[in-house]
Design a protein around this motif. Structure first.
Motif, PDB file in Angstrom:
ATOM      1  N   ALA A  82       0.636  -7.556  -7.656  1.00 54.90           N
ATOM      2  CA  ALA A  82       0.079  -7.094  -8.922  1.00 54.90           C
ATOM      3  C   ALA A  82      -1.400  -6.731  -8.821  1.00 54.90           C
ATOM      4  O   ALA A  82      -1.937  -6.012  -9.637  1.00 54.90           O
ATOM      5  CB  ALA A  82       0.279  -8.172  -9.981  1.00 54.90           C
ATOM      6  N   ASP A  83      -2.086  -7.227  -7.780  1.00 56.09           N
ATOM      7  CA  ASP A  83      -3.523  -6.945  -7.675  1.00 56.09           C
ATOM      8  C   ASP A  83      -3.807  -5.608  -6.992  1.00 56.09           C
ATOM      9  O   ASP A  83      -4.905  -5.361  -6.504  1.00 56.09           O
ATOM     10  CB  ASP A  83      -4.223  -8.081  -6.922  1.00 56.09           C
ATOM     11  N   SER A  84      -2.809  -4.731  -6.967  1.00 57.31           N
ATOM     12  CA  SER A  84      -2.952  -3.389  -6.389  1.00 57.31           C
ATOM     13  C   SER A  84      -3.165  -3.393  -4.878  1.00 57.31           C
ATOM     14  O   SER A  84      -3.569  -2.402  -4.305  1.00 57.31           O
ATOM     15  CB  SER A  84      -4.097  -2.597  -7.033  1.00 57.31           C
ATOM     16  N   LYS A  85      -2.908  -4.516  -4.236  1.00 56.41           N
ATOM     17  CA  LYS A  85      -2.926  -4.541  -2.761  1.00 56.41           C
ATOM     18  C   LYS A  85      -1.491  -4.280  -2.293  1.00 56.41           C
ATOM     19  O   LYS A  85      -0.536  -4.800  -2.862  1.00 56.41           O
ATOM     20  CB  LYS A  85      -3.372  -5.918  -2.255  1.00 56.41           C
ATOM     21  N   LEU A  86      -1.387  -3.492  -1.228  1.00 57.51           N
ATOM     22  CA  LEU A  86      -0.050  -3.175  -0.738  1.00 57.51           C
ATOM     23  C   LEU A  86       0.503  -4.299   0.129  1.00 57.51           C
ATOM     24  O   LEU A  86      -0.243  -4.989   0.823  1.00 57.51           O
ATOM     25  CB  LEU A  86      -0.095  -1.893   0.080  1.00 57.51           C
ATOM     26  N   ASP A  87       1.814  -4.467   0.083  1.00 49.95           N
ATOM     27  CA  ASP A  87       2.479  -5.406   0.985  1.00 49.95           C
ATOM     28  C   ASP A  87       2.390  -4.872   2.422  1.00 49.95           C
ATOM     29  O   ASP A  87       2.196  -3.675   2.625  1.00 49.95           O
ATOM     30  CB  ASP A  87       3.956  -5.557   0.583  1.00 49.95           C
ATOM     31  N   PRO A  88       2.584  -5.746   3.421  1.00 48.76           N
ATOM     32  CA  PRO A  88       2.450  -5.303   4.819  1.00 48.76           C
ATOM     33  C   PRO A  88       3.413  -4.164   5.206  1.00 48.76           C
ATOM     34  O   PRO A  88       3.068  -3.334   6.031  1.00 48.76           O
ATOM     35  CB  PRO A  88       2.767  -6.566   5.627  1.00 48.76           C
ATOM     36  N   GLY A  89       4.598  -4.118   4.609  1.00 46.30           N
ATOM     37  CA  GLY A  89       5.550  -3.052   4.964  1.00 46.30           C
ATOM     38  C   GLY A  89       5.278  -1.728   4.269  1.00 46.30           C
ATOM     39  O   GLY A  89       6.038  -0.773   4.425  1.00 46.30           O
ATOM     40  N   SER A  90       4.203  -1.675   3.470  1.00 44.97           N
ATOM     41  CA  SER A  90       3.892  -0.454   2.714  1.00 44.97           C
ATOM     42  C   SER A  90       2.635   0.199   3.275  1.00 44.97           C
ATOM     43  O   SER A  90       1.772  -0.478   3.815  1.00 44.97           O
ATOM     44  CB  SER A  90       3.622  -0.799   1.240  1.00 44.97           C
ATOM     45  N   GLU A  91       2.557   1.521   3.144  1.00 43.12           N
ATOM     46  CA  GLU A  91       1.360   2.208   3.628  1.00 43.12           C
ATOM     47  C   GLU A  91       0.998   3.359   2.705  1.00 43.12           C
ATOM     48  O   GLU A  91       1.860   4.125   2.289  1.00 43.12           O
ATOM     49  CB  GLU A  91       1.616   2.721   5.055  1.00 43.12           C
ATOM     50  N   LEU A  92      -0.294   3.465   2.384  1.00 45.43           N
ATOM     51  CA  LEU A  92      -0.809   4.601   1.604  1.00 45.43           C
ATOM     52  C   LEU A  92      -1.304   5.670   2.567  1.00 45.43           C
ATOM     53  O   LEU A  92      -2.114   5.392   3.463  1.00 45.43           O
ATOM     54  CB  LEU A  92      -1.970   4.137   0.708  1.00 45.43           C
ATOM     55  N   ILE A  93      -0.826   6.889   2.371  1.00 53.35           N
ATOM     56  CA  ILE A  93      -1.184   8.003   3.259  1.00 53.35           C
ATOM     57  C   ILE A  93      -1.772   9.146   2.446  1.00 53.35           C
ATOM     58  O   ILE A  93      -1.168   9.576   1.463  1.00 53.35           O
ATOM     59  CB  ILE A  93       0.064   8.488   4.028  1.00 53.35           C
ATOM     60  N   ILE A 130     -12.527   7.937  -3.209  1.00 50.72           N
ATOM     61  CA  ILE A 130     -11.077   7.683  -3.116  1.00 50.72           C
ATOM     62  C   ILE A 130     -10.778   7.102  -1.723  1.00 50.72           C
ATOM     63  O   ILE A 130     -10.024   6.142  -1.574  1.00 50.72           O
ATOM     64  CB  ILE A 130     -10.273   8.970  -3.389  1.00 50.72           C
ATOM     65  N   ARG A 131     -11.434   7.668  -0.717  1.00 50.11           N
ATOM     66  CA  ARG A 131     -11.289   7.133   0.653  1.00 50.11           C
ATOM     67  C   ARG A 131     -11.869   5.720   0.735  1.00 50.11           C
ATOM     68  O   ARG A 131     -11.259   4.821   1.294  1.00 50.11           O
ATOM     69  CB  ARG A 131     -12.011   8.019   1.659  1.00 50.11           C
ATOM     70  N   GLU A 132     -13.081   5.567   0.181  1.00 52.95           N
ATOM     71  CA  GLU A 132     -13.748   4.261   0.279  1.00 52.95           C
ATOM     72  C   GLU A 132     -12.965   3.181  -0.460  1.00 52.95           C
ATOM     73  O   GLU A 132     -12.843   2.051   0.012  1.00 52.95           O
ATOM     74  CB  GLU A 132     -15.164   4.347  -0.304  1.00 52.95           C
ATOM     75  N   GLY A 133     -12.438   3.531  -1.645  1.00 54.26           N
ATOM     76  CA  GLY A 133     -11.822   2.524  -2.509  1.00 54.26           C
ATOM     77  C   GLY A 133     -10.378   2.214  -2.153  1.00 54.26           C
ATOM     78  O   GLY A 133      -9.922   1.083  -2.314  1.00 54.26           O
ATOM     79  N   LEU A 134      -9.630   3.227  -1.671  1.00 53.67           N
ATOM     80  CA  LEU A 134      -8.193   3.013  -1.441  1.00 53.67           C
ATOM     81  C   LEU A 134      -7.852   2.898   0.044  1.00 53.67           C
ATOM     82  O   LEU A 134      -6.724   2.534   0.386  1.00 53.67           O
ATOM     83  CB  LEU A 134      -7.376   4.146  -2.084  1.00 53.67           C
TER      84      LEU A 134
END
Ligand code: ADE
Length: 234
Positions: A82-93, A130-134
């Motif tokens: 819920a804290d907007s952190k991704l789980d280890p199996g997920s990746e933002l590209i 966007i790069r710095e924050g995400l």
């Protein structure tokens, strides 16, 4: 696998998710492709997602607000923390010409993830924050500039989805083709045996499987040496 696509053109992604092999993979629930319209996270009358660059210069820059909110929305939706952190199996590209070059090895790596979130840009690029924050992983599909990241996202998804178990009819065919072995694929033939004076190599009609294997390996090597010697250097 779940793939979220943050985009200004969700209709493009919907069409992709409904068509051909990818469409069948989605229908069989081997993958789900979920487009999210970044414009839904704007609050002005014009629903603006971009603005003029500070310091001047041509073009427009994609703003932080809608992108951050769209990202946080899909993270919550997909069951990541819920804290907007991704789980280890997920990746933002982030799809951008400034990213690492996409290839078959990277497609294989991404096919092991449970979830991908693809961020497609438009205009002159993204606000750097966007790069710095995400902290997205940045990926380019080649050294040319497209009008937006959607086509790049579709290229990436196509190459990844076809590697998922059960997506291709013949499980072996993804391993056999160009690049899987580090070489280009050997020549293929189908019926008829003779077409306008052009015939199928005898060895393929021989039924001798070890000879066929040997011929195919030699053809792969020859073709790779001729067309893509860079692949053999490694
Ligand atoms: N967006 C614009 N051009 C691109 C490229 N070559 N690769 C990935 N994303 C892009």
């Amino acid at each position: 696998m779940r793939i979220d696509v943050l985009t200004l053109f969700p209709a493009l992604i919907d069409a992709f998710a409904e068509t051909s092999i990818v469409g069948r993979a989605c229908a069989a629930e081997l993958v789900s492709i979920v487009p999210t319209d970044i414009r839904d996270f704007t609050y002005d009358n014009h629903r603006s997602v971009d603005d003029k660059p500070f310091g001047g210069g041509p073009g427009m820059v994609m703003s932080c607000g809608p992108v951050f909110e769209a990202f946080e929305h899909v993270v919550r939706q997909g069951g990541d923390a819920a804290d907007s952190k991704l789980d280890p199996g997920s990746e933002l590209i982030m799809l951008t010409p400034q990213g690492e070059k996409f290839d078959q090895t990277l497609a294989k790596e991404l096919s092991q993830r449970q979830r991908l979130i693809l961020l497609c840009g438009h205009y002159e690029g993204f606000d750097e924050r966007i790069r710095e924050g995400l902290s997205p992983r940045e990926i380019s599909i080649g050294d040319y500039v497209l009008t937006g990241g959607e086509l790049a996202a579709m290229v990436l998804m196509d190459a990844v989805i076809r590697m998922l178990p059960g997506v291709l009819g013949n499980e072996l065919s993804a391993d056999d083709e160009s690049f899987a072995s580090g070489m280009l694929e050997y020549p293929q033939y189908t019926r008829p045996r003779e077409f306008r004076g052009l015939s199928v190599p005898e060895v393929l009609l021989s039924g001798d499987h070890s000879k066929i294997l040997e011929w195919r390996r030699a053809q792969s090597l020859k073709r790779t040496e001729l067309r893509r010697p860079d692949l053999l250097n490694g």
